[in-house]
Design an enzyme around this catalytic site. Structure first.
Site, PDB file in Angstrom:
ATOM      1  N   LYS A  53     -18.303  29.230  48.642  1.00 55.34           N
ATOM      2  CA  LYS A  53     -17.588  28.038  49.102  1.00 55.34           C
ATOM      3  C   LYS A  53     -18.558  26.864  49.166  1.00 55.34           C
ATOM      4  CE  LYS A  53     -18.256  29.140  54.014  1.00 55.34           C
ATOM      5  NZ  LYS A  53     -17.616  29.300  55.323  1.00 55.34           N
TER       6      LYS A  53
ATOM      7  N   TYR B 103     -38.273   2.338  61.428  1.00 58.20           N
ATOM      8  CA  TYR B 103     -37.254   1.651  62.203  1.00 58.20           C
ATOM      9  C   TYR B 103     -37.285   2.101  63.666  1.00 58.20           C
ATOM     10  CZ  TYR B 103     -34.907   0.025  57.924  1.00 58.20           C
ATOM     11  OH  TYR B 103     -34.593  -0.595  56.730  1.00 58.20           O
TER      12      TYR B 103
END
Length: 370
Positions: free
Chosen positions: A35, A261
């Protein structure tokens, strides 16, 4: 030249991991769960080494169609079953098995008998034994089983459940005890094969679980299903995927200078910092914390500061020889054979290896290594 990041799929490792599943469940049919596009590895890429499985398990009709197009003529199981009556046309055409977990699906199956009376299906009746996602309740299961068994378009009925805690404890007890006890009490007198074991149950509980069909998922791709209780080394698993890049720049910072950041990493001393071509737009977790492990030139070091869209920064203190072009392994195996398990990296962002390998984005080129 192209940006240096790439994902490497290791076919020999995938094949090795399937052998581990078979060895752990020698008396069962071993299905390879593919899957989510084989957990991000690519169905077409892994097919050649998973053909030795006894069947495949997945979710989407489109993925089942891809397997048939590759030439697979064996068993395919749809783990979530059908989503509309029209899906049964495809199931009939492709000879797909599917789970039944709701009355809606039984109604569609009954309706389809009028549409295509010649179609016959192998179904997996799902018991809700405590996961409380999909499946019939214990008190109704036997009656539902008889109802499904009586349908003219049902060729066989197998019994299925899914463990919520096969990787550890459940309310202070062995994680599978309650669910497995319920499952055996309810299905023990009913005809049909059983399928209960996922990767964690295959590895941890195979000595005392009877599962005619096991569903090997995450273990095939080289992630430990019960990390940190056990690592891939404990289970003798190998990384099925490596995410590799390179250092593209080097910065020298002084004490009290920050990186990235938000300035959420501040150096306590002078440091040499490597800038790596990898960011959250490649599938690496933005929330991976300072200290998340990484390999530079096969030497273990750590991520520093906040991961940005296209870049992240690493500590080069332990790797004085590193320079622009040095190999960086975000997870998996370095070109020199050093291993950094995906489970360790996932822990740095409070998640699991499943999420990382499924999150690799389309802009990352993939190379197959046998």
């Amino acid at each position: 030249m192209p940006r240096p990041i790439q994902a490497v799929v290791h076919l020999d490792a995938l094949q090795h991991n399937l052998k581990i599943a078979k060895a752990a469940a020698p008396n069962a049919e071993v299905y390879a769960v593919v899957k989510a596009n084989a957990y991000g590895h690519g169905i077409e890429r892994v097919y050649s080494v998973f053909q030795s499985a006894d069947g495949f398990a997945l979710l989407d009709l489109a993925e089942a169609q891809r397997l048939r197009a590759l030439g697979w003529q064996g068993k395919i199981l749809l783990l979530e079953g059908i989503f509309a009556v029209d899906d049964l046309d495809v199931c009939a055409a492709l000879d797909l098995s599917f789970s039944l977990h709701s009355q809606h699906q039984i109604t569609w199956l009954t309706q389809f008998q009028q549409i295509n009376p010649d179609a016959k299906f192998d179904v997996y009746l799902k018991l809700n034994s405590g996961m409380n996602r999909l499946g019939f309740q214990a008190h109704e299961y036997t009656d539902i089983f008889k109802q499904v068994q009586a349908l003219g378009n049902v060729r066989s009925v197998s019994h299925m459940t899914h463990f919520s805690d096969a990787d550890g404890q459940r309310f202070g007890q062995n994680g599978i005890d309650y669910q497995y006890s319920m499952f055996t009490q309810i299905t023990g007198s009913l005809a049909g094969k059983t399928s209960v074991s996922n990767s964690a149950a295959i590895l941890r509980h195979h000595h005392h679980i009877q599962s005619d069909i096991v569903r090997s998922g995450i273990m095939l791709y080289g992630s430990s299903p019960d990390y940190p209780d056990h690592t891939i080394y404990d289970w003798n698993l190998q990384p099925g995927m490596s995410l590799r890049s390179e250092i593209i720049a080097i910065q020298y910072i002084q004490a009290d200078e920050s990186v990235g950041y938000g300035s959420n990493f501040v150096a306590e001393q002078a440091m040499r910092i490597g800038v790596v071509a990898c960011g959250y737009a490649d599938g690496y977790q933005r929330i991976s914390a300072t200290g998340t492990p990484v390999l530079v030139d096969s030497v273990r070091t750590q991520v520093l500061g906040r991961v940005s869209m296209d870049m992240l920064t690493v500590d080069l203190t332990a790797v004085p020889q590193a320079t622009v072009g040095s190999e960086v392994v975000l997870w998996g195996k370095s070109s020199q054979g050093e291993i950094l398990s995906i489970d360790e990296v996932a822990a740095g962002s409070g998640t699991v290896g499943y999420e990382l390998m499924c999150a690799i984005t389309a802009r990352v080129p993939v190379r197959i290594e046998s």
